[in-house]
Design a protein around this motif. Structure first.
Motif, mmCIF file in Angstrom:
data_model
loop_
_atom_site.group_PDB
_atom_site.id
_atom_site.type_symbol
_atom_site.label_atom_id
_atom_site.label_comp_id
_atom_site.label_asym_id
_atom_site.label_seq_id
_atom_site.Cartn_x
_atom_site.Cartn_y
_atom_site.Cartn_z
ATOM 1 N N ARG A 142 -25.936 -28.081 -7.619
ATOM 2 C CA ARG A 142 -26.365 -28.490 -9.440
ATOM 3 C C ARG A 142 -27.032 -29.104 -9.781
ATOM 4 N NH1 ARG A 142 -21.344 -24.642 -11.210
ATOM 5 N NH2 ARG A 142 -20.604 -24.624 -9.403
ATOM 6 N N THR A 144 -26.635 -32.922 -9.319
ATOM 7 C CA THR A 144 -25.639 -33.806 -9.165
ATOM 8 C C THR A 144 -25.910 -34.542 -8.672
ATOM 9 O OG1 THR A 144 -23.775 -32.572 -10.236
ATOM 10 C CG2 THR A 144 -23.350 -34.497 -9.489
ATOM 11 N N THR A 189 -34.045 -31.697 -11.394
ATOM 12 C CA THR A 189 -34.039 -30.709 -11.954
ATOM 13 C C THR A 189 -34.821 -29.619 -10.341
ATOM 14 O OG1 THR A 189 -36.269 -31.320 -12.132
ATOM 15 C CG2 THR A 189 -35.044 -31.056 -13.685
ATOM 16 N N PRO A 202 -28.404 -23.682 -11.909
ATOM 17 C CA PRO A 202 -26.649 -24.607 -12.418
ATOM 18 C C PRO A 202 -25.452 -24.148 -11.817
ATOM 19 C CG PRO A 202 -28.178 -23.701 -14.115
ATOM 20 C CD PRO A 202 -28.893 -22.683 -12.522
ATOM 21 N N ASP A 203 -25.384 -22.916 -11.294
ATOM 22 C CA ASP A 203 -24.020 -22.607 -10.208
ATOM 23 C C ASP A 203 -24.033 -23.106 -9.562
ATOM 24 O OD1 ASP A 203 -25.980 -21.082 -9.304
ATOM 25 O OD2 ASP A 203 -25.368 -18.525 -9.988
#
Length: 205
Positions: A142, A144, A189, A202-203
């Motif tokens: 994701r 992170t 990103t 994002p998922d």
């Protein structure tokens, strides 16, 4: 990959477990990641030249990267290939946030064992950065980033231009399905691994 702990576990627990299991980065992995980043930068530059409003068109075309700590994936070969004058690096001051400086010039040894610019090196501003190559203890799909727990890099990344791509650099074994995240974390990103440079979904897919 599935991590040794769940995302509900603390960042400290994750750092300790990853450091205990971490293996040295192989030369083959380093070469593959560097080649992927070199191709990404070439494509990024081409897009920037064709966009009048791009950071490069405004003179902000430096690439932030890092000098590797022992055990990290080194990007020195990328600078050799692209040209060291294209890159910026950080300096850890006695107090306050990280500062930005050209990757060329006099260096001294950081307490963690990597070269950093000397105290009176010319200082750059965040607006000079068009692309950021970011180290970390680990990343997830994701975007992170699990850092070393000091918060220096998150503070710096938050000062970069909003449209500056942030690329987490790591071998495959340091990319996990999901890591613990906090509101102040600045997400990546893209991720750069031996499989290439890919945009983060994002998922996490």
């Amino acid at each position: 990959m599935q991590g040794p702990l769940g995302p509900e576990s603390s960042k400290l627990s994750w750092r300790q477990r990853i450091r205990d299991r971490r293996q040295p980065v192989t030369a083959a992995t380093t070469v593959t990641v560097v080649e992927g980043l070199r191709a990404f930068i070439a494509a990024f530059d081409e897009r920037s030249r064709s966009a009048a409003s791009s950071p490069a068109a405004l003179g902000a075309d430096l690439i932030l990267f890092y000098r590797a700590m022992p055990g990290e994936l080194s990007l020195d070969g990328l600078a050799d290939a692209v040209g060291w004058q294209r890159f910026a690096v950080t300096r850890t001051p006695p107090d306050g946030p990280l500062t930005l400086h050209p990757a060329i010039g006099a260096m001294e040894q950081h307490r963690y064992g990597f070269p950093q610019p000397i105290a009176d090196a010319f200082e750059l501003q965040p607006r000079h950065i068009s692309l950021a190559l970011v180290p970390g203890v680990a990343f997830d799909r994701r975007g992170t980033r699990l850092g070393h727990g000091v918060g220096y890099y998150d503070e710096l990344l938050a000062r970069l231009p909003d449209d500056c791509p942030r690329i987490g650099v790591a071998p495959d074994e340091l990319i996990f399905d999901r890591l613990p995240a906090e509101p102040h974390d600045v997400p990546m990103t893209h991720l750069a691994t031996p499989d290439g440079v890919v945009a983060v979904a994002p998922d996490g897919s």
